[in-house]
Design a protein around this motif. Structure first.
Motif, mmCIF file in Angstrom:
data_model
loop_
_atom_site.group_PDB
_atom_site.id
_atom_site.type_symbol
_atom_site.label_atom_id
_atom_site.label_comp_id
_atom_site.label_asym_id
_atom_site.label_seq_id
_atom_site.Cartn_x
_atom_site.Cartn_y
_atom_site.Cartn_z
ATOM 1 N N ALA A 163 42.609 47.453 33.481
ATOM 2 C CA ALA A 163 41.690 46.458 34.049
ATOM 3 C C ALA A 163 42.438 45.458 34.924
ATOM 4 O O ALA A 163 42.613 44.288 34.579
ATOM 5 N N THR A 164 42.897 45.949 36.064
ATOM 6 C CA THR A 164 43.592 45.078 37.010
ATOM 7 C C THR A 164 43.346 45.566 38.430
ATOM 8 O O THR A 164 43.092 46.755 38.659
ATOM 9 N N HIS A 165 43.419 44.641 39.382
ATOM 10 C CA HIS A 165 43.411 44.960 40.805
ATOM 11 C C HIS A 165 44.794 44.701 41.415
ATOM 12 O O HIS A 165 44.976 44.840 42.620
ATOM 13 N N ASN A 166 45.751 44.316 40.570
ATOM 14 C CA ASN A 166 47.112 43.989 40.997
ATOM 15 C C ASN A 166 47.943 45.269 41.004
ATOM 16 O O ASN A 166 48.217 45.856 39.952
ATOM 17 N N LYS A 167 48.344 45.729 42.182
ATOM 18 C CA LYS A 167 49.045 47.011 42.298
ATOM 19 C C LYS A 167 50.405 46.988 41.598
ATOM 20 O O LYS A 167 50.827 47.990 41.013
ATOM 21 N N GLY A 168 51.089 45.847 41.653
ATOM 22 C CA GLY A 168 52.384 45.761 40.994
ATOM 23 C C GLY A 168 52.246 45.852 39.484
ATOM 24 O O GLY A 168 53.010 46.561 38.809
ATOM 25 N N LYS A 169 51.278 45.142 38.950
ATOM 26 C CA LYS A 169 51.033 45.169 37.503
ATOM 27 C C LYS A 169 50.584 46.571 37.075
ATOM 28 O O LYS A 169 51.011 47.080 36.036
ATOM 29 N N LEU A 170 49.728 47.208 37.893
ATOM 30 C CA LEU A 170 49.260 48.556 37.586
ATOM 31 C C LEU A 170 50.423 49.532 37.499
ATOM 32 O O LEU A 170 50.505 50.334 36.560
ATOM 33 N N LYS A 171 51.346 49.457 38.449
ATOM 34 C CA LYS A 171 52.487 50.386 38.465
ATOM 35 C C LYS A 171 53.333 50.205 37.209
ATOM 36 O O LYS A 171 53.754 51.194 36.580
ATOM 37 N N GLU A 172 53.590 48.966 36.813
ATOM 38 C CA GLU A 172 54.368 48.726 35.604
ATOM 39 C C GLU A 172 53.681 49.334 34.393
ATOM 40 O O GLU A 172 54.312 49.979 33.546
ATOM 41 N N MET A 173 52.374 49.139 34.280
ATOM 42 C CA MET A 173 51.645 49.613 33.118
ATOM 43 C C MET A 173 51.552 51.134 33.103
ATOM 44 O O MET A 173 51.653 51.772 32.047
#
Length: 214
Positions: free
Chosen positions: A18-28
């Protein structure tokens, strides 16, 4: 502390991040890849970003996870994270992203993280050259199922702030945050190094111990 479920566990399959943040998505995605999870982002699914009305990281993480789970009928994992600066009374805290807001743009609000880092530095500068630069990154992961059940996991890493920003990797406030025990900023670390020690990695370690333990 986590609120324990009765050993309800994720099984390999689709999971909404549940994110629109590409950097956070990649980490997860990188952290979940070994466990057979097919990660879909709220952004690629076209989900609206819910209004984060909570006053704590836990409240906002739960808002995002519940919204994504109910909208998709799939388990959803959210992260609410931020920077707290001791000399600023814990600010920006839950308003970490708000400090980067530039106002509405086509496709959603724009965020200028260099501006946000500059706000923090400017407030510290006004406190004088001897102002302590202690800071911490916090992360709360919320895992929610479509039936409303949810659990949270918290992680934190202490460190200090530097100026000017250094490094080319990472996102957000990473270029000015030096984790305790190192001399490099998060943005100067290899992503694998950061993922091994970060606030989000520490929250993930708790999630994995509960959700993927044999």
């Amino acid at each position: 502390m986590s609120r324990k479920l009765a050993r309800r566990q994720l099984t390999p399959g689709k999971l909404v991040i549940a994110t629109h943040n590409k950097g956070k998505l990649k980490e997860m995605q990188d952290l979940l890849a070994p466990f057979g999870m097919e990660c879909l982002s709220a952004g690629e699914l076209g989900l609206a970003e819910p209004e984060e009305t909570g006053t704590t990281f836990v409240e906002n993480a739960l808002i995002k996870a519940h919204a994504a789970a109910q909208a998709t009928g799939l388990p959803a994992l959210s992260d609410d994270s931020g920077l707290s600066v001791a000399a600023l009374g814990g600010a920006p805290g839950v308003y970490t992203a708000d400090w980067a807001e530039q106002g509405p743009r086509e496709g959603g609000p724009g965020r200028d993280w260099y501006m946000a880092m500059g706000k923090v530095e400017g407030k510290l500068a006004r406190l004088g050259p001897d102002a302590p630069r202690d800071a911490a990154f916090h992360s709360v992961l919320a895992l929610a199922w479509p039936d409303g059940e949810a659990v949270t996991f918290e992680g934190k890493i202490d460190g200090s702030l530097t100026w000017p920003p250094r490094g080319t990797t990472g996102f957000g406030y990473d270029p000015v945050f030096i984790p305790e025990g190192d001399t490099r900023t998060f943005s100067q670390l290899d992503p694998a190094e950061k993922n091994a020690i970060s606030h989000r990695a520490r929250a993930f370690a708790k999630l994995m111990a509960e959700q993927f333990a044999g």
